[in-house]
Every structure is written in C-alpha cells, then in structure tokens.
Design a protein around this motif. Structure first.
Motif, PDB file in Angstrom:
ATOM      1  N   ASN A  11      48.022  37.151  32.341  1.00  0.00           N
ATOM      2  CA  ASN A  11      47.178  37.554  31.206  1.00  0.00           C
ATOM      3  C   ASN A  11      45.734  37.803  31.606  1.00  0.00           C
ATOM      4  OD1 ASN A  11      49.157  37.556  29.313  1.00  0.00           O
ATOM      5  ND2 ASN A  11      48.426  35.795  28.168  1.00  0.00           N
ATOM      6  N   PHE A  12      45.200  37.006  32.529  1.00  0.00           N
ATOM      7  CA  PHE A  12      43.778  37.114  32.850  1.00  0.00           C
ATOM      8  C   PHE A  12      43.424  38.509  33.341  1.00  0.00           C
ATOM      9  CE2 PHE A  12      44.532  32.481  33.445  1.00  0.00           C
ATOM     10  CZ  PHE A  12      43.651  32.026  32.472  1.00  0.00           C
ATOM     11  N   SER A  13      44.269  39.075  34.174  1.00  0.00           N
ATOM     12  CA  SER A  13      44.036  40.431  34.669  1.00  0.00           C
ATOM     13  C   SER A  13      44.127  41.450  33.537  1.00  0.00           C
ATOM     14  CB  SER A  13      45.048  40.762  35.766  1.00  0.00           C
ATOM     15  OG  SER A  13      44.888  42.092  36.211  1.00  0.00           O
ATOM     16  N   ILE A  14      45.099  41.264  32.650  1.00  0.00           N
ATOM     17  CA  ILE A  14      45.288  42.208  31.540  1.00  0.00           C
ATOM     18  C   ILE A  14      44.138  42.097  30.542  1.00  0.00           C
ATOM     19  CG2 ILE A  14      46.812  42.852  29.631  1.00  0.00           C
ATOM     20  CD1 ILE A  14      49.156  41.838  31.314  1.00  0.00           C
TER      21      ILE A  14
ATOM     22  N   LEU B 158      43.295  40.762  43.004  1.00  0.00           N
ATOM     23  CA  LEU B 158      43.081  41.363  44.321  1.00  0.00           C
ATOM     24  C   LEU B 158      43.834  42.688  44.450  1.00  0.00           C
ATOM     25  CD1 LEU B 158      43.339  38.185  46.600  1.00  0.00           C
ATOM     26  CD2 LEU B 158      41.264  39.406  45.908  1.00  0.00           C
ATOM     27  N   VAL B 159      45.071  42.709  43.970  1.00  0.00           N
ATOM     28  CA  VAL B 159      45.871  43.934  44.053  1.00  0.00           C
ATOM     29  C   VAL B 159      45.251  45.060  43.228  1.00  0.00           C
ATOM     30  CG1 VAL B 159      48.105  44.955  43.409  1.00  0.00           C
ATOM     31  CG2 VAL B 159      48.037  42.753  44.602  1.00  0.00           C
TER      32      VAL B 159
ATOM     33  N   VAL C 257      37.808  37.238  46.455  1.00  0.00           N
ATOM     34  CA  VAL C 257      37.718  35.782  46.584  1.00  0.00           C
ATOM     35  C   VAL C 257      36.670  35.456  47.642  1.00  0.00           C
ATOM     36  CG1 VAL C 257      38.952  33.677  47.204  1.00  0.00           C
ATOM     37  CG2 VAL C 257      40.116  35.470  45.915  1.00  0.00           C
ATOM     38  N   ASP C 258      35.692  34.614  47.275  1.00  0.00           N
ATOM     39  CA  ASP C 258      34.633  34.255  48.215  1.00  0.00           C
ATOM     40  C   ASP C 258      34.557  32.736  48.377  1.00  0.00           C
ATOM     41  OD1 ASP C 258      33.425  33.337  45.900  1.00  0.00           O
ATOM     42  OD2 ASP C 258      32.102  35.064  45.701  1.00  0.00           O
ATOM     43  N   GLN C 259      33.535  32.280  49.082  1.00  0.00           N
ATOM     44  CA  GLN C 259      33.395  30.847  49.360  1.00  0.00           C
ATOM     45  C   GLN C 259      33.199  30.036  48.084  1.00  0.00           C
ATOM     46  OE1 GLN C 259      30.142  30.781  52.157  1.00  0.00           O
ATOM     47  NE2 GLN C 259      31.511  30.932  53.938  1.00  0.00           N
TER      48      GLN C 259
END
Length: 307
Positions: free
Chosen positions: A20-23, A263-264, A270-272
């Motif tokens: 859901n978060f991506s959508i 990411l896709v 994604v970082d530190q």
C-alpha cells in the motif's frame, strides 16, 4: 490448523499493507487529492462490510459498552489510520512510512500495559526507548523543527496513524471475540460513512475515475480491493484469535515489501539514515520480545509457587 490459518491471515494482510505504501504515494502525488482517495477507501469498505452488520442476528445483542468501544475504534481507524496515513503519504516516501509502521508493536505494548493486559518490565522499557529513538531519527533527520509540508511532517502523520491502529487492535479485541470480525467491521464502516461523507461531500468525484489512465485506474482498484477490504478483514480476523502484541509483530513484513516496491519503482533510495532508524526500531522490538518472554516465565513461576 486454526492457529496456522490465523497466522497466515496476518502474514498476508501485512504483505498487502506493505504494498500500500508505494500505491499511496503514487496516487496522492499524481492523480488524487488524498481526501478523494480516502472517501473511495471508506466507500469501498462500506459497500462490502455494512451488509454483515445490518443483516446479522447478533445486532440486537449489542450493549452500550460494545457500541461505545466501536465508536472509539471507528474514529481511530477511519480518521486516525486511513485519513492520517493518506495525508502523510502526500509528503513522505514509502521507505520511511513502512519503517515507522514497525513501531506498531511498541505502541501496542504500551497501550496493553496501560490497560493492564500486559505486565510492566524494565527490559521492555529499554526496548521502547530504543525504538522511539529510531523514529526520532526519521522525524528529525533534517533538524528538530517539523515544518508543515515537509517530509518530516509526513513522517509525523504516519506515526500518528501507526499509533491509532495499534490502539485500535487492543481496544476492539473483546468485541471481535464476542461478535466476530465481519459484524464488527460492518459497524465500523456504517459509522464511518456517517462521520466522513457529510464533511467531505465536496470531494466526491466519481467522474475522476473515468479520466484516469489505465495504470492509475489499476492502482486504484488494487488499493480498494487488495489494499483496503481484504487486508483489513485478514488483520482483524487474526487479531480476533491471537494476542495484540503477537499481531503487531507481523508488521515487520511491511518494510520489506514497501522498500522493494519503492526501489523497483524508483520512488526512493535506501541510505544510512534508513538503516540506522530501522536498526534502532528493530533492536528495540527485539528487547520488547525478550522482555515479554521473561515476564511470562516470571508469571508462570509465581503461579507454580501458589498453593
């Protein structure tokens, strides 16, 4: 088989919530005002669940105490979770949001301890502190001033949403066990329609759906069916039969799914900061689990000592 099915319900619900978060981010940034999407979610769930409340023979057995609890949790789930999560998605990204969602076990435990359903423990307290430090890293990575409209502001809204659904799953458990999942959810959305549509009627625009490109229309359909109706049912079906803390721990599935999709789809990197915040939250919850095991052992030992 019953316990296995309940655990599978929670696994699949969190897989879907993670997606859901991506959508959310895609739709509210490109196609919808978040309030329009909020109304579509409430409407879709209402169409499916309300008949189970209206046609159920269990309704006459409802007491005022049951209705009061359902009123409280309806506000928590409709405004505290659904509305606030979409509002936060307008400003944040799927990775931050899904990492903050893993604070669910922390809030669930705090509420359960406050309601005297779980014992207090110093190990758990240390775990809570570590997890909240992880949340603070995400909230204040660009300074200690939360500016409205900033990514930190969006993360703060997501944090409120996570707190709301954690409280919801603790408070509603007696009604789930007494009346069943479908009946409770029917009343959720019956009340939910009454407390949303009169105030947001200006955002109702079904014609908007006809103007969406096929990709956005498909995302909307996926969100309403596989991101709202189905995972909500699976979540409360599992909550009905398993402990609230147990239910909350499955939320660690969400960042794995959300991060992969982000990411896709090139929505975030994604970082530190993400790794540090996620590590602090994960370490904190591990301490909470350890504290839970130790507390249960202590309880059993005390019971064995009693004559």
């Amino acid at each position: 088989m019953g316990k296995l099915r309940d655990n599978l319900n929670l696994i699949f619900s969190n897989l879907l919530f993670g997606a859901n978060f991506s959508i959310y981010v895609s739709l509210v940034r490109n196609w919808f005002d978040f309030r329009q999407l909020f109304l579509l979610q409430v409407g879709a769930a209402a169409l499916f669940f309300i008949p189970f409340a209206l046609l159920s023979p269990r309704t006459p057995r409802m007491r005022w105490a049951d209705l009061k609890n359902i009123l409280i949790v309806t506000v928590l789930i409709i405004y505290g979770w659904m509305y606030t999560m979409l509002w936060g998605a307008t400003y944040t990204n799927p990775v931050d949001a899904s990492i903050l969602a893993t604070l669910g076990p922390v809030f669930t435990l705090l509420i359960a301890v406050g309601m005297h359903r779980e014992p207090f423990s110093w190990v758990r307290t240390l775990g809570v502190a570590a997890a909240l430090c992880g949340a603070g890293i995400l909230l204040f990575e660009r300074g200690f001033h939360l500016v409205e409209g900033s990514e930190g502001w969006g993360n703060a809204l997501v944090l409120i949403a996570v707190l709301s659904i954690a409280a919801n799953t603790v408070i509603i458990k007696p009604q789930l066990q007494r009346f069943g999942t479908l009946w409770v959810m029917g009343w959720y959305y019956l009340i939910g329609v009454a407390i949303t549509f009169p105030f947001f009627k200006d955002y109702i625009d079904l014609n908007r759906l006809y103007t969406l490109p096929p990709g956005a229309l498909a995302e909307t359909g996926i969100l309403l069916i596989f991101g709202t109706v189905l995972p909500m049912y699976l979540l409360y079906r599992g909550t009905e039969r398993l402990t609230s803390v147990h239910t909350a721990l499955y939320r660690y599935i969400q960042p794995l799914v959300a991060t992969t999709l982000a990411l896709v789809r090139h929505q975030e990197t994604v970082d530190q900061i993400h790794l540090l915040a996620g590590g602090a939250i994960f370490g904190g919850v591990l301490l909470m689990v350890l504290g839970t095991v130790l507390a249960r052992r202590k309880q059993r030992a005390e019971m064995l000592k009693q004559p």
